[in-house]
Scaffold this motif. Structure first.
Motif, mmCIF file in Angstrom:
data_model
loop_
_atom_site.group_PDB
_atom_site.id
_atom_site.type_symbol
_atom_site.label_atom_id
_atom_site.label_comp_id
_atom_site.label_asym_id
_atom_site.label_seq_id
_atom_site.Cartn_x
_atom_site.Cartn_y
_atom_site.Cartn_z
ATOM 1 N N TYR A 223 -4.125 15.970 4.789
ATOM 2 C CA TYR A 223 -3.522 14.091 5.000
ATOM 3 C C TYR A 223 -5.038 13.124 5.525
ATOM 4 O O TYR A 223 -4.428 11.980 5.076
ATOM 5 N N GLY A 224 -5.778 13.899 5.720
ATOM 6 C CA GLY A 224 -6.334 12.445 6.034
ATOM 7 C C GLY A 224 -8.017 13.027 4.991
ATOM 8 O O GLY A 224 -8.799 11.468 4.452
ATOM 9 N N LYS A 225 -7.600 13.681 4.115
ATOM 10 C CA LYS A 225 -8.698 13.610 2.738
ATOM 11 C C LYS A 225 -7.847 13.525 1.176
ATOM 12 O O LYS A 225 -8.402 12.758 0.254
ATOM 13 N N LEU A 226 -7.804 14.467 1.018
ATOM 14 C CA LEU A 226 -6.372 14.947 -0.139
ATOM 15 C C LEU A 226 -5.642 13.885 -0.611
ATOM 16 O O LEU A 226 -5.498 13.314 -1.535
ATOM 17 N N VAL A 227 -3.932 12.814 0.851
ATOM 18 C CA VAL A 227 -3.385 12.283 -0.217
ATOM 19 C C VAL A 227 -3.950 11.056 -0.536
ATOM 20 O O VAL A 227 -3.681 10.811 -0.864
ATOM 21 N N PRO A 228 -5.088 10.451 0.740
ATOM 22 C CA PRO A 228 -5.096 9.676 0.197
ATOM 23 C C PRO A 228 -6.134 9.477 -0.729
ATOM 24 O O PRO A 228 -5.954 8.101 -1.699
ATOM 25 N N SER A 229 -6.762 10.609 -1.443
ATOM 26 C CA SER A 229 -7.656 10.217 -2.557
ATOM 27 C C SER A 229 -6.259 10.768 -4.146
ATOM 28 O O SER A 229 -6.325 9.454 -4.946
ATOM 29 N N LEU A 230 -5.176 11.195 -3.854
ATOM 30 C CA LEU A 230 -3.912 10.870 -3.948
ATOM 31 C C LEU A 230 -3.402 9.514 -4.156
ATOM 32 O O LEU A 230 -3.352 9.096 -5.329
ATOM 33 N N GLN A 231 -3.623 9.058 -3.327
ATOM 34 C CA GLN A 231 -3.192 7.610 -3.414
ATOM 35 C C GLN A 231 -3.575 6.777 -3.779
ATOM 36 O O GLN A 231 -3.239 5.809 -5.427
ATOM 37 N N ALA A 232 -4.882 7.125 -3.966
ATOM 38 C CA ALA A 232 -6.191 5.839 -4.342
ATOM 39 C C ALA A 232 -5.093 6.479 -6.528
ATOM 40 O O ALA A 232 -6.013 5.676 -7.296
ATOM 41 N N ALA A 276 3.994 6.709 -11.857
ATOM 42 C CA ALA A 276 5.376 7.058 -11.573
ATOM 43 C C ALA A 276 5.024 8.551 -10.948
ATOM 44 O O ALA A 276 5.763 9.532 -10.091
ATOM 45 N N HIS A 277 4.266 9.585 -12.306
ATOM 46 C CA HIS A 277 4.567 10.620 -12.148
ATOM 47 C C HIS A 277 3.309 10.585 -10.905
ATOM 48 O O HIS A 277 3.758 11.683 -10.091
ATOM 49 N N GLN A 278 2.033 9.305 -10.726
ATOM 50 C CA GLN A 278 1.032 10.176 -9.142
ATOM 51 C C GLN A 278 2.249 9.687 -8.047
ATOM 52 O O GLN A 278 1.767 10.393 -7.111
ATOM 53 N N SER A 279 3.056 8.701 -8.269
ATOM 54 C CA SER A 279 3.566 8.756 -7.015
ATOM 55 C C SER A 279 3.835 9.558 -6.223
ATOM 56 O O SER A 279 4.441 10.240 -5.303
ATOM 57 N N SER A 280 5.239 10.555 -7.429
ATOM 58 C CA SER A 280 5.760 11.943 -6.951
ATOM 59 C C SER A 280 4.879 12.642 -6.820
ATOM 60 O O SER A 280 5.001 13.864 -5.648
ATOM 61 N N ALA A 281 3.233 12.875 -7.278
ATOM 62 C CA ALA A 281 2.567 13.641 -6.474
ATOM 63 C C ALA A 281 2.292 13.447 -6.057
ATOM 64 O O ALA A 281 2.179 14.264 -4.579
ATOM 65 N N VAL A 282 2.078 12.514 -4.759
ATOM 66 C CA VAL A 282 1.439 11.716 -3.663
ATOM 67 C C VAL A 282 2.637 12.210 -2.960
ATOM 68 O O VAL A 282 2.543 13.055 -1.787
ATOM 69 N N ASP A 283 4.015 12.134 -3.463
ATOM 70 C CA ASP A 283 5.310 12.446 -2.385
ATOM 71 C C ASP A 283 5.640 14.349 -1.463
ATOM 72 O O ASP A 283 5.800 14.263 -0.312
ATOM 73 N N GLU A 284 5.284 14.784 -3.018
ATOM 74 C CA GLU A 284 5.588 16.565 -3.232
ATOM 75 C C GLU A 284 4.225 16.789 -1.907
ATOM 76 O O GLU A 284 4.077 17.520 -1.410
ATOM 77 N N HIS A 285 2.894 16.250 -1.852
ATOM 78 C CA HIS A 285 1.719 16.306 -1.244
ATOM 79 C C HIS A 285 2.488 16.025 0.294
ATOM 80 O O HIS A 285 2.193 16.899 1.846
ATOM 81 N N TYR A 286 2.778 15.042 0.191
ATOM 82 C CA TYR A 286 2.920 13.999 1.993
ATOM 83 C C TYR A 286 4.098 15.381 2.636
ATOM 84 O O TYR A 286 4.058 15.467 3.824
#
Length: 383
Positions: A223-232, A276-286
């Motif tokens: 949550y401190g590294k992976l998820v923020p990188s996906l949000q970027a 839209a695809h990238q947003s769903s990828a973020v949600d799955e990780h989160y």
């Protein structure tokens, strides 16, 4: 000599004063021109900046609308699974048992390209895009009937419900072999415990142990590294920057090489540019922690039937790009959960591999799947 009148003296003084003012004003003229040029440059730069902010997202959006229709896989189909939802399913080959492949966290069905192409020569093999990923459009409202339990949109409970309705609508012959990787292993385990009659064999690739999300070091990484990188990455796609970087060759598709068709390459570029695809990828990780909790609960509620065989494939490390102590943590917890949950499971470890083995070292997966298919064909399903 005539004496000057007071009027003449006053006129001469005013004339000298005017000349003095003119002399003092002359040096100011270049400064006025310079200020005008500077202001003009700022205005032009502002226009350019405005265009740079507005045009790329607009062009990216227009391109995505066109590509979304052209890049749908030729053999793929959009299946209406009810409740206003439609999902992308891609099946190749013929025969039984069918093999169903569930992708890693935040990835589309294309990640199985090598495995699907190889196994399709032996039997029917199907991949699908989870809701919001790839060509499965996300439905914003969670529509359910009174008999269905409401799960979070990007959690295993909801994904399993979607998959169950998808396989039913597509009339997939059962029982089938169910394969999952990373988040796909959570989904596959959840599905198999609930619908055990439908699954003959369960194959887990790089399974994520539920207890790992109780470890502070892992949560800090995830949550401190992976998820923020996906949000970027999501922001980059939304602003059109990802498309520009792809054009410049600074971002490349995950699956590439001589054996990968141009269609698959273009599809990956489309998804890298699709917010839209990238947003769903973020949600799955989160929400993966919630998914892990759901799987833990369902295992306690309904143990796995003995008729279903379980096998596990892991690499020497979970992810070679993260710290050694994190890889050691995952390996330790993987062993613990396998010993406790699936003590009779066969375990295969691939040297030099990590979670990217699906597309970097698919041969071991392909070999094991072929073995499972042949074994199931020669051995009738236990009642």
């Amino acid at each position: 000599m005539r004496r000057r009148t007071e009027g003449q003296e006053l006129s001469e003084e005013m004339s000298k004063a005017d000349e003095k003012d003119v002399d003092q004003a002359q040096p100011i003229q270049p400064k006025v021109k310079s200020s005008f040029r500077y202001g003009s440059m700022l205005m032009n730069f502002g226009k350019f900046l405005l265009l740079a902010i507005i045009v790329p997202p607009f062009l990216n959006y227009a391109s995505l609308q066109k590509e979304g229709q052209l890049l749908l896989p030729k053999d793929g189909q959009i299946v209406d699974i009810g409740l206003g939802q439609k999902m992308h399913l891609l099946c190749k080959g013929k025969g039984s048992p069918a093999v169903i492949l569930d992708a890693p966290t935040g990835m589309s069905s294309d990640i199985w390209h090598y495995v699907q192409e190889s196994i399709s020569s032996l039997t029917r093999v199907c991949t699908y895009d989870r809701m919001g990923l790839g060509f499965s459009r996300r439905v914003m409202q969670n529509k359910t009937t009174g008999a269905e339990k409401v799960w979070g949109m990007s959690t295993s409970g909801r994904m399993v419900d979607d998959l169950h309705r998808l396989l039913g609508a597509a009339e997939i012959v059962m029982p089938f072999i169910l394969v999952g990787s990373e988040l796909g292993t959570l989904n596959a385990r959840f599905y198999t415990h609930i619908y055990d009659v439908q699954v003959s064999d369960l194959l887990l690739i790089d399974p994520i142990p539920e207890e790992v999300f109780e470890e502070d070091q892992w949560k800090e990484y995830w949550y401190g590294k992976l998820v923020p990188s996906l949000q970027a990455r999501q922001f980059s796609a939304a602003t059109g920057l990802s498309r520009m970087l792809i054009i410049l060759g600074m971002i490349e598709p995950t699956i590439k090489g001589g054996n990968v068709s141009e269609e698959v390459m273009q599809r990956q570029k489309y998804l890298l540019s699709n917010p839209a695809h990238q947003s769903s990828a973020v949600d799955e990780h989160y929400f993966i922690n919630e998914s892990a909790s759901q799987v833990r609960d369902i295992m306690q509620f309904k143990p796995l039937a003995s008729r279903t065989s379980v096998s596990v494939i892991t690499g020497e490390s979970f992810d070679r790009q993260i710290a050694d102590n994190l890889n050691e943590m995952v390996a330790k917890l993987q062993k613990k959960f396998l010993d406790e949950s699936y003590p009779s499971a066969s375990h295969i470890q691939i040297k030099g591999a990590d979670r990217r083995m699906i597309y970097k070292k698919p041969s071991a997966i392909i070999q094991h799947l072929r073995k499972l298919v042949n074994q199931r064909r020669s051995k009738p399903q236990k009642e």
